[in-house]
Design a protein around this motif. Structure first.
Motif, PDB file in Angstrom:
ATOM      1  N   THR A  29       2.146  14.697  -5.113  1.00  0.00           N
ATOM      2  CA  THR A  29       1.469  13.397  -5.088  1.00  0.00           C
ATOM      3  C   THR A  29       2.387  12.349  -4.466  1.00  0.00           C
ATOM      4  N   GLY A  30       1.817  11.573  -3.503  1.00  0.00           N
ATOM      5  CA  GLY A  30       2.585  10.507  -2.849  1.00  0.00           C
ATOM      6  C   GLY A  30       1.872   9.172  -2.959  1.00  0.00           C
ATOM      7  N   THR A  31       2.646   8.083  -3.056  1.00  0.00           N
ATOM      8  CA  THR A  31       2.078   6.734  -3.144  1.00  0.00           C
ATOM      9  C   THR A  31       2.313   5.988  -1.838  1.00  0.00           C
ATOM     10  N   ALA A  32       1.654   4.831  -1.705  1.00  0.00           N
ATOM     11  CA  ALA A  32       1.815   4.010  -0.499  1.00  0.00           C
ATOM     12  C   ALA A  32       3.228   3.452  -0.371  1.00  0.00           C
ATOM     13  N   ASP A  33       3.965   3.400  -1.486  1.00  0.00           N
ATOM     14  CA  ASP A  33       5.339   2.883  -1.460  1.00  0.00           C
ATOM     15  C   ASP A  33       6.344   3.957  -1.089  1.00  0.00           C
ATOM     16  N   GLY A  34       5.857   5.198  -0.830  1.00  0.00           N
ATOM     17  CA  GLY A  34       6.766   6.270  -0.437  1.00  0.00           C
ATOM     18  C   GLY A  34       7.372   7.030  -1.595  1.00  0.00           C
TER      19      GLY A  34
ATOM     20  N   GLY B  51       4.883  15.215 -13.324  1.00  0.00           N
ATOM     21  CA  GLY B  51       5.391  13.970 -12.730  1.00  0.00           C
ATOM     22  C   GLY B  51       6.865  13.990 -12.385  1.00  0.00           C
ATOM     23  N   LEU B  52       7.392  15.093 -11.848  1.00  0.00           N
ATOM     24  CA  LEU B  52       8.808  15.165 -11.484  1.00  0.00           C
ATOM     25  C   LEU B  52       9.020  14.464 -10.137  1.00  0.00           C
ATOM     26  N   ALA B  53       9.915  13.454 -10.115  1.00  0.00           N
ATOM     27  CA  ALA B  53      10.181  12.687  -8.885  1.00  0.00           C
ATOM     28  C   ALA B  53      10.863  13.572  -7.844  1.00  0.00           C
ATOM     29  N   VAL B  54      10.413  13.451  -6.589  1.00  0.00           N
ATOM     30  CA  VAL B  54      10.945  14.257  -5.490  1.00  0.00           C
ATOM     31  C   VAL B  54      11.320  13.307  -4.349  1.00  0.00           C
ATOM     32  N   PRO B  55      12.499  13.457  -3.735  1.00  0.00           N
ATOM     33  CA  PRO B  55      12.887  12.582  -2.605  1.00  0.00           C
ATOM     34  C   PRO B  55      11.971  12.793  -1.401  1.00  0.00           C
TER      35      PRO B  55
ATOM     36  N   GLY C 230       2.803  11.401   8.755  1.00  0.00           N
ATOM     37  CA  GLY C 230       2.038  10.160   8.861  1.00  0.00           C
ATOM     38  C   GLY C 230       2.191   9.314   7.609  1.00  0.00           C
ATOM     39  N   ILE C 231       2.163   9.969   6.450  1.00  0.00           N
ATOM     40  CA  ILE C 231       2.318   9.218   5.198  1.00  0.00           C
ATOM     41  C   ILE C 231       3.714   8.623   5.108  1.00  0.00           C
ATOM     42  N   LEU C 232       4.723   9.380   5.515  1.00  0.00           N
ATOM     43  CA  LEU C 232       6.102   8.879   5.455  1.00  0.00           C
ATOM     44  C   LEU C 232       6.303   7.700   6.414  1.00  0.00           C
ATOM     45  N   ASP C 233       5.713   7.773   7.597  1.00  0.00           N
ATOM     46  CA  ASP C 233       5.830   6.673   8.556  1.00  0.00           C
ATOM     47  C   ASP C 233       5.197   5.401   8.003  1.00  0.00           C
ATOM     48  N   ALA C 234       4.006   5.552   7.414  1.00  0.00           N
ATOM     49  CA  ALA C 234       3.345   4.380   6.840  1.00  0.00           C
ATOM     50  C   ALA C 234       4.170   3.786   5.719  1.00  0.00           C
ATOM     51  N   ALA C 235       4.760   4.652   4.884  1.00  0.00           N
ATOM     52  CA  ALA C 235       5.590   4.161   3.786  1.00  0.00           C
ATOM     53  C   ALA C 235       6.848   3.483   4.322  1.00  0.00           C
ATOM     54  N   ARG C 236       7.414   4.036   5.405  1.00  0.00           N
ATOM     55  CA  ARG C 236       8.611   3.446   6.001  1.00  0.00           C
ATOM     56  C   ARG C 236       8.311   2.050   6.546  1.00  0.00           C
ATOM     57  N   GLU C 237       7.183   1.908   7.231  1.00  0.00           N
ATOM     58  CA  GLU C 237       6.811   0.600   7.775  1.00  0.00           C
ATOM     59  C   GLU C 237       6.584  -0.409   6.656  1.00  0.00           C
ATOM     60  N   ALA C 238       5.962   0.068   5.573  1.00  0.00           N
ATOM     61  CA  ALA C 238       5.726  -0.859   4.456  1.00  0.00           C
ATOM     62  C   ALA C 238       7.040  -1.314   3.847  1.00  0.00           C
ATOM     63  N   GLN C 239       8.003  -0.376   3.735  1.00  0.00           N
ATOM     64  CA  GLN C 239       9.293  -0.742   3.160  1.00  0.00           C
ATOM     65  C   GLN C 239      10.058  -1.691   4.085  1.00  0.00           C
ATOM     66  N   GLU C 240       9.968  -1.473   5.421  1.00  0.00           N
ATOM     67  CA  GLU C 240      10.637  -2.366   6.363  1.00  0.00           C
ATOM     68  C   GLU C 240      10.061  -3.776   6.278  1.00  0.00           C
ATOM     69  N   ALA C 241       8.737  -3.858   6.169  1.00  0.00           N
ATOM     70  CA  ALA C 241       8.120  -5.176   6.039  1.00  0.00           C
ATOM     71  C   ALA C 241       8.546  -5.856   4.755  1.00  0.00           C
ATOM     72  N   LYS C 242       8.683  -5.065   3.718  1.00  0.00           N
ATOM     73  CA  LYS C 242       9.108  -5.621   2.427  1.00  0.00           C
ATOM     74  C   LYS C 242      10.553  -6.111   2.508  1.00  0.00           C
ATOM     75  N   VAL C 243      11.392  -5.339   3.223  1.00  0.00           N
ATOM     76  CA  VAL C 243      12.793  -5.744   3.368  1.00  0.00           C
ATOM     77  C   VAL C 243      12.888  -7.060   4.151  1.00  0.00           C
ATOM     78  N   GLN C 244      12.107  -7.168   5.239  1.00  0.00           N
ATOM     79  CA  GLN C 244      12.118  -8.391   6.034  1.00  0.00           C
ATOM     80  C   GLN C 244      11.672  -9.594   5.204  1.00  0.00           C
ATOM     81  N   GLN C 245      10.647  -9.379   4.385  1.00  0.00           N
ATOM     82  CA  GLN C 245      10.157 -10.468   3.548  1.00  0.00           C
ATOM     83  C   GLN C 245      11.221 -10.887   2.538  1.00  0.00           C
ATOM     84  N   LEU C 246      11.902  -9.872   1.984  1.00  0.00           N
ATOM     85  CA  LEU C 246      12.947 -10.203   0.997  1.00  0.00           C
ATOM     86  C   LEU C 246      14.132 -10.914   1.674  1.00  0.00           C
TER      87      LEU C 246
END
Length: 258
Positions: free
Chosen positions: A180-185, A201-205, A226-242
């Motif tokens: 199972t993967g979330t939008a946050d990666g 629910g075991l966390a996996v890198p 595709g899921i990893l790329d979307a999560a990466r872009e979301a994290q980059e946007a979050k980093v820029q905002q922070l």
């Protein structure tokens, strides 16, 4: 005292069918001789060993109680109705007419417990002698005959299924792995073995997920990428905002210090 000279009623078709059913089931039925019986006293008991051809007339093969001989009788000479307890059969004398003896081999359902040997010889038929019989002795004789005949049949029937039954082979439980993967990666894995949940629910890198997807199948790798790329872009946007919020906070801090 013998019964009055009335013509006894012959066995009905249903009674003869009942006798045949009991013989087939290994339970020779008990009958009592009527006043029409020749060679045995009225009221004496016996067991029907087998049935012959009804066209012969005397087709009931009966072994009188206390005798080892099997004699032929007609349906008029025996009855399934037990005589009254007060009827005396010990003093009753058989009729002077000689009964024709017919040695009969017992059916296989009754002789299954005894194995004949080559040296055994059938003894010559002997005219049965009148023997005193009471209802108590008849019941004891009937119970003693039925018990050994029923046990071998039940034992043999119970032994066959025990040998034929095969132990079922142990089945390997089915294993279900859910990724199972979330939008946050964030990724987690669940493992179910049979009906038991082994891992929950075991966390996996994300890197491990990407490597596993490449090993499994190209299509799986494309979907996971595709899921990893979307999560990466979301994290980059979050980093820029922070970072923008952090820069604004620093400026405000400098203004307060001045």
């Amino acid at each position: 005292m013998p019964s009055p000279k009335t013509k006894p009623k012959p066995l009905s078709d249903s009674e003869i069918e009942r006798i045949a059913t009991d013989i087939a089931g290994g339970r020779p039925p008990m009958v009592w001789f009527t006043a029409a019986a020749v060679g045995v006293p009225e009221g004496r008991s016996g067991k029907v060993i087998s049935l012959g051809d009804p066209a012969d007339g005397d087709f009931l093969q009966v072994r009188p109680t206390g005798s080892k001989d099997v004699l032929s009788f007609s349906p008029t000479e025996v009855t399934l109705t037990k005589p009254p307890r007060g009827a005396a059969v010990s003093t009753a004398q058989p009729k002077s007419t000689t009964r024709k003896e017919t040695p009969v081999t017992q059916p296989s359902t009754l002789t299954s417990t005894a194995t004949p040997t080559p040296s055994s010889v059938t003894p010559p038929p002997v005219v049965p002698k009148p023997v005193a019989s009471t209802p108590e002795s008849d019941e004891q004789d009937s119970g003693a005959t039925k018990t050994p005949a029923a046990k071998p049949a039940q034992t043999g029937a119970a032994a066959k299924p025990a040998k034929a039954a095969a132990r079922p082979k142990a089945k390997t439980p089915e294993v279900t792995v859910t990724l199972t993967g979330t939008a946050d990666g964030e990724w987690s894995v669940d493992v179910v073995s049979g009906k038991k949940r082994a891992v929950r629910g075991l966390a996996v890198p994300s890197s491990a997920v990407a490597q596993a997807a490449k090993i499994l199948h190209p299509e799986v790798a494309d979907v996971v990428a595709g899921i990893l790329d979307a999560a990466r872009e979301a994290q980059e946007a979050k980093v820029q905002q922070l970072q923008a919020e952090l820069e604004a906070a620093r400026k405000l801090l400098e203004e307060l210090v001045d």
